[in-house]
Write a protein that holds these residues in place. Structure first.
Motif, short mmCIF file in Angstrom:
data_model
loop_
_atom_site.label_atom_id
_atom_site.label_comp_id
_atom_site.label_asym_id
_atom_site.label_seq_id
_atom_site.Cartn_x
_atom_site.Cartn_y
_atom_site.Cartn_z
N GLY A 38 8.25 14.03 -0.02
CA GLY A 38 8.64 14.40 -1.37
C GLY A 38 9.41 13.33 -2.11
N VAL A 39 9.42 12.10 -1.60
CA VAL A 39 10.14 11.01 -2.25
C VAL A 39 9.47 10.62 -3.55
CG1 VAL A 39 10.91 8.61 -1.99
CG2 VAL A 39 11.02 10.18 -0.04
N MET A 40 8.16 10.76 -3.61
CA MET A 40 7.41 10.38 -4.81
C MET A 40 6.16 11.23 -4.91
SD MET A 40 5.69 6.79 -3.58
CE MET A 40 4.37 6.79 -2.35
N GLY A 41 5.52 11.17 -6.06
CA GLY A 41 4.26 11.86 -6.25
C GLY A 41 3.09 10.95 -5.92
N ALA A 42 1.90 11.52 -5.95
CA ALA A 42 0.70 10.76 -5.60
C ALA A 42 0.20 9.98 -6.81
CB ALA A 42 -0.38 11.71 -5.08
N PHE A 43 0.97 8.98 -7.23
CA PHE A 43 0.62 8.21 -8.42
C PHE A 43 -0.61 7.34 -8.20
CE2 PHE A 43 3.36 5.51 -5.95
CZ PHE A 43 2.90 4.22 -6.17
N LEU A 44 -0.98 7.12 -6.94
CA LEU A 44 -2.21 6.38 -6.63
C LEU A 44 -3.23 7.26 -5.91
CD1 LEU A 44 -0.84 2.89 -5.49
CD2 LEU A 44 -2.04 3.45 -7.62
N GLY A 45 -3.13 8.56 -6.11
CA GLY A 45 -4.06 9.47 -5.46
C GLY A 45 -3.96 9.39 -3.96
N GLY A 46 -5.11 9.24 -3.30
CA GLY A 46 -5.12 9.09 -1.85
C GLY A 46 -4.80 7.70 -1.37
N PHE A 47 -4.63 6.74 -2.29
CA PHE A 47 -4.18 5.37 -2.04
C PHE A 47 -5.26 4.43 -1.54
CE2 PHE A 47 -2.17 1.90 0.33
CZ PHE A 47 -1.27 1.44 -0.60
N PHE A 48 -6.09 4.84 -0.58
CA PHE A 48 -6.97 3.87 0.08
C PHE A 48 -8.03 3.33 -0.88
CE2 PHE A 48 -9.70 1.93 3.18
CZ PHE A 48 -8.84 1.56 4.20
N ALA A 49 -8.64 4.20 -1.69
CA ALA A 49 -9.67 3.73 -2.62
C ALA A 49 -9.09 2.80 -3.69
CB ALA A 49 -10.39 4.92 -3.25
N PRO A 50 -7.98 3.17 -4.37
CA PRO A 50 -7.40 2.23 -5.34
C PRO A 50 -6.98 0.91 -4.72
CG PRO A 50 -6.49 4.42 -5.66
CD PRO A 50 -7.28 4.47 -4.39
N ALA A 51 -6.38 0.98 -3.52
CA ALA A 51 -5.96 -0.26 -2.85
C ALA A 51 -7.17 -1.12 -2.49
CB ALA A 51 -5.16 0.09 -1.59
N SER A 52 -8.26 -0.48 -2.07
CA SER A 52 -9.47 -1.22 -1.73
C SER A 52 -10.07 -1.91 -2.95
CB SER A 52 -10.51 -0.28 -1.10
OG SER A 52 -10.06 0.21 0.14
N LEU A 53 -10.07 -1.22 -4.07
CA LEU A 53 -10.57 -1.81 -5.31
C LEU A 53 -9.69 -2.98 -5.74
CD1 LEU A 53 -11.51 1.43 -7.26
CD2 LEU A 53 -13.10 -0.26 -6.34
N LEU A 54 -8.40 -2.89 -5.46
CA LEU A 54 -7.47 -3.96 -5.84
C LEU A 54 -7.72 -5.24 -5.05
CD1 LEU A 54 -4.86 -4.80 -7.39
CD2 LEU A 54 -3.57 -3.92 -5.43
N VAL A 55 -8.07 -5.12 -3.77
CA VAL A 55 -8.17 -6.31 -2.92
C VAL A 55 -9.58 -6.85 -2.77
CG1 VAL A 55 -6.15 -5.56 -1.61
CG2 VAL A 55 -8.43 -4.99 -0.76
N VAL A 56 -10.60 -6.09 -3.17
CA VAL A 56 -11.97 -6.50 -2.85
C VAL A 56 -12.36 -7.80 -3.54
CG1 VAL A 56 -13.03 -5.04 -4.66
CG2 VAL A 56 -14.36 -5.74 -2.64
N LEU A 57 -12.03 -7.96 -4.81
CA LEU A 57 -12.43 -9.18 -5.51
C LEU A 57 -11.73 -10.42 -4.97
CD1 LEU A 57 -12.79 -7.97 -9.22
CD2 LEU A 57 -14.58 -8.38 -7.51
N PRO A 58 -10.41 -10.40 -4.74
CA PRO A 58 -9.78 -11.58 -4.10
C PRO A 58 -10.38 -11.91 -2.74
CG PRO A 58 -8.10 -10.17 -5.05
CD PRO A 58 -9.39 -9.42 -5.16
N LEU A 59 -10.71 -10.87 -1.95
CA LEU A 59 -11.29 -11.12 -0.63
C LEU A 59 -12.68 -11.74 -0.75
CD1 LEU A 59 -10.23 -7.87 1.28
CD2 LEU A 59 -9.39 -10.18 1.70
#
Length: 425
Positions: A38-59
C-alpha cells in the motif's frame, strides 16, 4: 576485462543491459512489493509490459551496433532465434488479419516482446562481472528478506494483507518467483565457493517454497545436482550424498511435513488431490484434442483466455507442428551439444554452466508446466549465443577445451570477485 567481459561487450553496453535486467526482474519484484504494502498505487499497471517497452529500443540499438562493428557476433543461435520469432510473428499477424481474438493476439505480441528483451539482455551481460554480482546478490538477499518477513503461516502473499491500493494489479506468486529465479540462476552458476553455493541454496529454496511457486521451486531443486555434479571431482561421492539425502527425506517425510506450514507446494506429494494439477491435466487433454483435429497448422487461440495447455503442447496448438519442432530443437540441440562437449570435462568453464543450467530447467518446465512463450527460452538462447561465440572465436583455447578453474577464494572474496579464466598455456 576478463574473457567473459570481452565476449559480452564494452562497459557502456554492460550498463544498459544490467539496468534493463534489474528493471525487469528485481525491479518488478520490488514494485509489486510496494504495491502490495500500500505504499503506492499501480501507476505503471502490472509494470512488466511498460518496462519492456521502455528498454526494447535501447537493447535493439545496442545489439545492432555491436553486430555492425563485429559482424561475426551474429551467431547461429541468433539466426535460429530470429527465424523463430519471425515465424511466430507471421502466425500472430495472419490470425489478427483473419479476425482472431484480440486478447490472444495482444498476449502473443507481448510474449514476443518479452522473449526478445530477455534474449538481448542475457546475451549482453557479463554475469561474471563484479558490478552485476554485487547488485544481484544484494537483490537476492532483499527479495528473500521480503518473502520471509511478510509470509503468514509460511505463505508469501501480499494480497492477504489487504492494504494494497490497487489489489487487481498485484502480481501473483508466478511473477514474484519469476523475478527470483531469473536472478538466482546467473548468480549460482558463477559462484565458485561450494560453501557460498550451499548458503544460496539454503536461502533460495525456502524463499520459493514460501512463495508457493511449485514450478520454480522444482526448477531450483533440479538445478542443484546439475551444478554440484559439474563442480565435483568425484561424481560418485556426490551421487551417493544425494542418494542418502533422498532416502532420509523419504524415511522422515511425515515428520518433515508436520514441521512445515500449510503450503500449496506440498500438493506435489499427491497431485491427485491438487485442483491445479487436475485442471492442468484437463487443459492438456483439450490441447491434444485440438492437435488431433488440426495436426499441421494447429488452431491459434482456440482456448478461452488463460486456459492454455501448461506445457510445450501449447506451441503446437498456436504455432502448428513447425512451431513446436523448431522450439524444441532450439533448446534441445544446444543442451545435448553442451552436455557432450563440456559436462564431464576435467576443467570448469563458467560460460558453459549458465546456458546449460538454463537449458536444463527450460526443458523441464516446458515439458511439465510452462507456456511456450516462457521467457526462460530467451534467456537460454541469449546465454548460449555468447557461449557459442566464445568457443568459436577464442583464439587462446581450441574448441571445445575448457577454461581452467583457478583456486577457490574465501567466501568473503568470492561474493564480489568475477570468475576469471586461467592464462593460456
Amino acid at each position: 576485462m576478463n574473457h567473459a567481459g570481452m565476449v559480452r561487450g564494452p562497459r557502456g553496453e554492460q550498463a544498459v543491459a544490467i539496468l534493463a535486467f534489474f528493471l525487469l526482474f528485481p525491479g518488478f519484484f520490488f514494485y509489486h512489493t510496494l504495491l502490495g504494502l500500500g505504499v503506492m498505487g499501480a501507476f505503471l499497471g502490472g509494470f512488466f509490459a511498460p518496462a519492456s517497452l521502455l528498454v526494447v529500443l535501447p537493447l535493439i540499438y545496442m545489439y545492432l551496433m555491436r553486430i555492425r562493428r563485429e559482424p561475426n557476433r551474429l551467431a547461429k543461435p541468433d539466426i535460429a532465434f530470429g527465424i523463430y520469432l519471425a515465424y511466430f510473428s507471421m502466425v500472430v499477424a495472419a490470425n489478427a488479419a483473419l479476425g482472431g481474438k484480440m486478447v490472444h493476439v495482444v498476449h502473443h505480441i507481448l510474449g514476443i516482446l518479452f522473449l526478445l528483451n530477455v534474449f538481448l539482455i542475457y546475451k549482453a551481460i557479463d554475469f561474471s562481472g563484479r558490478q552485476f554480482r554485487r547488485i544481484a546478490l544484494l537483490s537476492l538477499l532483499a527479495m528473500s528478506a521480503i518473502v520471509f518477513w511478510f509470509s503468514i503461516d509460511g505463505v508469501f502473499y501480499l494480497g492477504a494483507l489487504g492494504i494494497a491500493k490497487d489489489a487487481d494489479s498485484l502480481a501473483t506468486y508466478q511473477g514474484f518467483s519469476r523475478s527470483y529465479l531469473f536472478t538466482f540462476v546467473p548468480v549460482i552458476a558463477y559462484t565458485r565457493s561450494p560453501w557460498l553455493r550451499i548458503l544460496l541454496y539454503c536461502i533460495g529454496a525456502p524463499t520459493l517454497f514460501f512463495n508457493t511457486a511449485r514450478s520454480e521451486f522444482i526448477a531450483l531443486l533440479f538445478l542443484i545436482p546439475i551444478i554440484e555434479f559439474y563442480h565435483s571431482k568425484n561424481k560418485l561421492v556426490v551421487a551417493f550424498i544425494f542418494l542418502v539425502l533422498a532416502v532420509a527425506v523419504k524415511i522422515y517425510l511425515e515428520d518433515i511435513i508436520a514441521l512445515l506450514p500449510h503450503n500449496r507446494i506440498l500438493e506435489l506429494l499427491d497431485l491427485s488431490q491438487s485442483t491445479s494439477a487436475n485442471k492442468r491435466h484437463h487443459l492438456t487433454v483439450y490441447a491434444i484434442q485440438t492437435i488431433n483435429e488440426h495436426p499441421f497448422l494447429g488452431d491459434f487461440g482456440s482456448y478461452p483466455p488463460g486456459l492454455y495447455a501448461h506445457n510445450v503442447l501449447s506451441a503446437w496448438v498456436d504455432l502448428g507442428i513447425v512451431g513446436i519442432v523448431f522450439l524444441l530443437g532450439m533448446i534441445t540441440i544446444p543442451a545435448i551439444m553442451m552436455f557432450i562437449r563440456e559436462y564431464f570435462s576435467s576443467r570448469n568453464y563458467y560460460e558453459f554452466l549458465l546456458p546449460f543450467s538454463l537449458a536444463s530447467i527450460t526443458l523441464l518446465l516446458l515439458l511439465t508446466s510452462h507456456f511456450f512463450t516462457d521467457m526462460l527460452i530467451g534467456a537460454t538462447l541469449g546465454c548460449y549465443s555468447t557461449y557459442w561465440y566464445g568457443r568459436k572465436h577464442d583464439k587462446r583455447q581450441p574448441w571445445p577445451a575448457g577454461i581452467a578453474l583457478q583456486r577457490e577464494k574465501p567466501v568473503h572474496q568470492a561474493l564480489f570477485t568475477p570468475a576469471r579464466p586461467a592464462p593460456p598455456g
